[in-house]
Design an enzyme around this catalytic site. Structure first.
Site, PDB file in Angstrom:
ATOM      1  N   GLU A   1       0.708   5.673   0.993  1.00 10.19           N
ATOM      2  CA  GLU A   1       0.033   6.718   1.748  1.00 10.19           C
ATOM      3  C   GLU A   1       0.347   7.977   1.044  1.00 10.19           C
ATOM      4  O   GLU A   1       1.292   8.342   0.788  1.00 10.19           O
ATOM      5  CB  GLU A   1       0.450   6.593   3.367  1.00 10.19           C
ATOM      6  CG  GLU A   1       0.010   7.437   4.162  1.00 10.19           C
ATOM      7  CD  GLU A   1       0.486   7.319   5.643  1.00 10.19           C
ATOM      8  OE1 GLU A   1       0.361   5.996   5.877  1.00 10.19           O
ATOM      9  OE2 GLU A   1       1.000   8.289   6.258  1.00 10.19           O
TER      10      GLU A   1
ATOM     11  N   TYR B   1       4.669   0.542  16.676  1.00  2.38           N
ATOM     12  CA  TYR B   1       5.862   1.207  17.015  1.00  2.38           C
ATOM     13  C   TYR B   1       7.068   0.139  17.328  1.00  2.38           C
ATOM     14  O   TYR B   1       7.329   0.042  18.831  1.00  2.38           O
ATOM     15  CB  TYR B   1       5.539   2.387  18.194  1.00  2.38           C
ATOM     16  CG  TYR B   1       4.471   3.386  17.840  1.00  2.38           C
ATOM     17  CD1 TYR B   1       5.174   4.658  17.004  1.00  2.38           C
ATOM     18  CD2 TYR B   1       3.277   3.084  17.928  1.00  2.38           C
ATOM     19  CE1 TYR B   1       4.305   5.260  16.575  1.00  2.38           C
ATOM     20  CE2 TYR B   1       2.557   4.142  17.682  1.00  2.38           C
ATOM     21  CZ  TYR B   1       2.457   5.260  16.949  1.00  2.38           C
ATOM     22  OH  TYR B   1       1.740   6.239  16.536  1.00  2.38           O
TER      23      TYR B   1
ATOM     24  N   THR C   1      -3.903  10.689   4.998  1.00  5.91           N
ATOM     25  CA  THR C   1      -3.758  10.882   6.552  1.00  5.91           C
ATOM     26  C   THR C   1      -4.713  11.934   7.032  1.00  5.91           C
ATOM     27  O   THR C   1      -5.186  12.860   5.983  1.00  5.91           O
ATOM     28  CB  THR C   1      -2.280  11.560   6.645  1.00  5.91           C
ATOM     29  OG1 THR C   1      -2.189  12.912   5.979  1.00  5.91           O
ATOM     30  CG2 THR C   1      -1.187  10.582   6.304  1.00  5.91           C
TER      31      THR C   1
ATOM     32  N   GLN D   1       5.172   2.460  12.419  1.00  6.07           N
ATOM     33  CA  GLN D   1       5.935   3.617  12.155  1.00  6.07           C
ATOM     34  C   GLN D   1       7.365   3.324  11.249  1.00  6.07           C
ATOM     35  O   GLN D   1       7.683   1.987  11.181  1.00  6.07           O
ATOM     36  CB  GLN D   1       6.303   4.405  13.574  1.00  6.07           C
ATOM     37  CG  GLN D   1       7.210   5.596  13.242  1.00  6.07           C
ATOM     38  CD  GLN D   1       6.804   6.663  12.721  1.00  6.07           C
ATOM     39  OE1 GLN D   1       6.974   6.683  11.642  1.00  6.07           O
ATOM     40  NE2 GLN D   1       5.931   7.459  13.284  1.00  6.07           N
TER      41      GLN D   1
ATOM     42  N   HIS E   1       4.272  -0.857   3.507  1.00  8.38           N
ATOM     43  CA  HIS E   1       3.383   0.426   3.209  1.00  8.38           C
ATOM     44  C   HIS E   1       4.170   1.560   3.262  1.00  8.38           C
ATOM     45  O   HIS E   1       4.978   1.526   4.131  1.00  8.38           O
ATOM     46  CB  HIS E   1       2.595   0.563   4.780  1.00  8.38           C
ATOM     47  CG  HIS E   1       1.680   1.528   4.775  1.00  8.38           C
ATOM     48  ND1 HIS E   1       0.308   1.588   3.989  1.00  8.38           N
ATOM     49  CD2 HIS E   1       1.850   2.946   5.255  1.00  8.38           C
ATOM     50  CE1 HIS E   1      -0.266   3.019   4.139  1.00  8.38           C
ATOM     51  NE2 HIS E   1       0.509   3.434   4.895  1.00  8.38           N
TER      52      HIS E   1
ATOM     53  N   ASP F   1      -2.693  13.613  16.933  1.00  9.89           N
ATOM     54  CA  ASP F   1      -1.835  14.547  17.902  1.00  9.89           C
ATOM     55  C   ASP F   1      -2.577  15.352  18.009  1.00  9.89           C
ATOM     56  O   ASP F   1      -3.480  16.060  17.386  1.00  9.89           O
ATOM     57  CB  ASP F   1      -0.800  14.980  16.626  1.00  9.89           C
ATOM     58  CG  ASP F   1       0.379  13.880  16.489  1.00  9.89           C
ATOM     59  OD1 ASP F   1       0.724  13.322  17.198  1.00  9.89           O
ATOM     60  OD2 ASP F   1       0.766  13.699  15.274  1.00  9.89           O
TER      61      ASP F   1
ATOM     62  N   SER G   1       0.976  -1.159  -0.087  1.00 14.22           N
ATOM     63  CA  SER G   1      -0.034   0.022   0.031  1.00 14.22           C
ATOM     64  C   SER G   1       0.852   1.353  -0.100  1.00 14.22           C
ATOM     65  O   SER G   1       2.134   1.202   0.374  1.00 14.22           O
ATOM     66  CB  SER G   1      -0.853  -0.004   1.259  1.00 14.22           C
ATOM     67  OG  SER G   1      -0.271  -0.326   2.313  1.00 14.22           O
TER      68      SER G   1
ATOM     69  N   PHE H   1      11.521  14.890  10.388  1.00 15.80           N
ATOM     70  CA  PHE H   1      10.472  14.007  10.556  1.00 15.80           C
ATOM     71  C   PHE H   1      10.532  13.073  11.612  1.00 15.80           C
ATOM     72  O   PHE H   1       9.735  12.452  12.599  1.00 15.80           O
ATOM     73  CB  PHE H   1       9.981  13.041   9.401  1.00 15.80           C
ATOM     74  CG  PHE H   1       9.433  13.899   8.073  1.00 15.80           C
ATOM     75  CD1 PHE H   1       8.522  15.108   8.346  1.00 15.80           C
ATOM     76  CD2 PHE H   1       9.696  13.693   6.801  1.00 15.80           C
ATOM     77  CE1 PHE H   1       8.298  15.602   7.232  1.00 15.80           C
ATOM     78  CE2 PHE H   1       9.239  14.356   5.831  1.00 15.80           C
ATOM     79  CZ  PHE H   1       8.381  15.361   6.116  1.00 15.80           C
TER      80      PHE H   1
ATOM     81  N   ALA I   1      -6.338   5.254  21.055  1.00 20.32           N
ATOM     82  CA  ALA I   1      -6.687   4.403  19.848  1.00 20.32           C
ATOM     83  C   ALA I   1      -7.401   3.331  20.107  1.00 20.32           C
ATOM     84  O   ALA I   1      -8.448   2.944  19.547  1.00 20.32           O
ATOM     85  CB  ALA I   1      -5.597   4.191  19.031  1.00 20.32           C
TER      86      ALA I   1
END
Length: 289
Positions: free
Chosen positions: A14, A141, A45, A172, A262, A105, A12, A212, A119
């Site tokens: 993003e 993560y 996103t 992540q 991804h 966030d 996939s 980032f 979540a």
């Protein structure tokens, strides 16, 4: 890694929702290039506190109508149950069947976190509201969430999301495959065995990558950082080195049984496509790993 080998691989890409007409035109071109390799889905996103809500909806529906399944990111920070429920209904009515469910966030200046704080609470609410209509992706993560009190707490938080009804996870990004392998081994020992797909960040711009990574807690290994620093403003050398490093890591991940990849495209096609082509993913049944 044994638990991951049982799952069908999926791939996939993003995107983030563009702000301008020029950005929308660029994303359309990127979409067209990536659609040629027939990914399983795109994702879009959702800005901090729902700041890109309308643009996310517009982008998701536009991409989905063009023939490739598109999954909106949905965060609970700053939202009410009613607002989230209305959004779920809108997506369901438009044929969306996959959602990336995140805490999200908190934007600066926002005082309240909303009715759902974590979540796992969002996943639970989606299941209560929409049943099993949506395939729910959650975040993982491997290097642990930067706000987690400890590694153990972070693993327990992930398990709570799975217990609440998550189907699969996207990690992540990372540049150390061993962190992913260790994370999966820990999950297996806890009895958590959903697909956990590695998130892949192509290396294109060193300063942006550092920014980032500092924000999201992803570690850039020292040897990669030093080599990128040595290239200075030589963007072509950065691109070639980054492509080689990330391709090798992807080969290692797939060889060990990772259930797909991804790609975080940053609304660019070629960096992800170059890695894709190096891996030979186009012919799914003949991936030699």
């Amino acid at each position: 890694m044994e638990s991951q080998k049982q799952f069908k691989r999926r791939f996939s890409f993003e995107f983030f929702p563009p702000k301008t007409d020029k950005g929308r035109e660029k994303l359309q071109n990127v979409r067209n290039q990536l659609a040629e390799v027939n990914p399983d889905f795109f994702s879009v996103t959702f800005g901090a506190g729902g700041s890109t809500r309308d643009r996310t909806i517009e982008t998701v529906l536009s991409l989905h109508r063009q023939g490739i399944s598109t999954a909106p990111h949905l965060s609970c920070v700053g939202g009410t149950r009613q607002e989230i429920g209305e959004l779920l209904d809108l997506y369901k009515e438009n044929g969306i069947n996959r959602i990336v469910a995140l805490r999200g966030d908190m934007p600066s200046g926002m005082g309240a976190s909303g009715e759902l704080r974590y979540a796992n609470e969002l996943v639970e609410f989606i299941r209560e509201h929409s049943g099993d209509h949506f395939n729910l992706e959650v975040a993982a993560y491997p290097e642990f969430h930067p706000q987690a009190r400890s590694a153990e707490d972070d693993l327990k938080n992930f398990a709570r999301k799975v217990q609440a009804g998550a189907n699969s996870a996207i990690t992540q990004y990372f540049f150390n495959a061993d962190s992913y392998f260790y994370f999966i081994d820990r999950l297996e020992k806890m009895g958590v065995t959903i697909p956990v797909v590695p998130g892949i960040m192509p290396i294109v711009n060193f300063s942006n990558l550092v920014r980032f990574s500092d924000m999201c807690g992803a570690e850039i290994p020292r040897w990669i950082r030093k080599q990128l620093e040595a290239y200075g403003d030589d963007s072509e050398s950065i691109r070639q080195f980054g492509e080689e490093v990330v391709t090798r890591m992807c080969e290692k991940l797939l060889a060990a049984g990772a259930p797909g990849l991804h790609f975080y495209t940053l609304n660019q096609a070629q960096p992800s496509l170059s890695i894709w082509e190096n891996l030979g993913i186009s012919d799914r049944e003949k991936i030699a790993f």
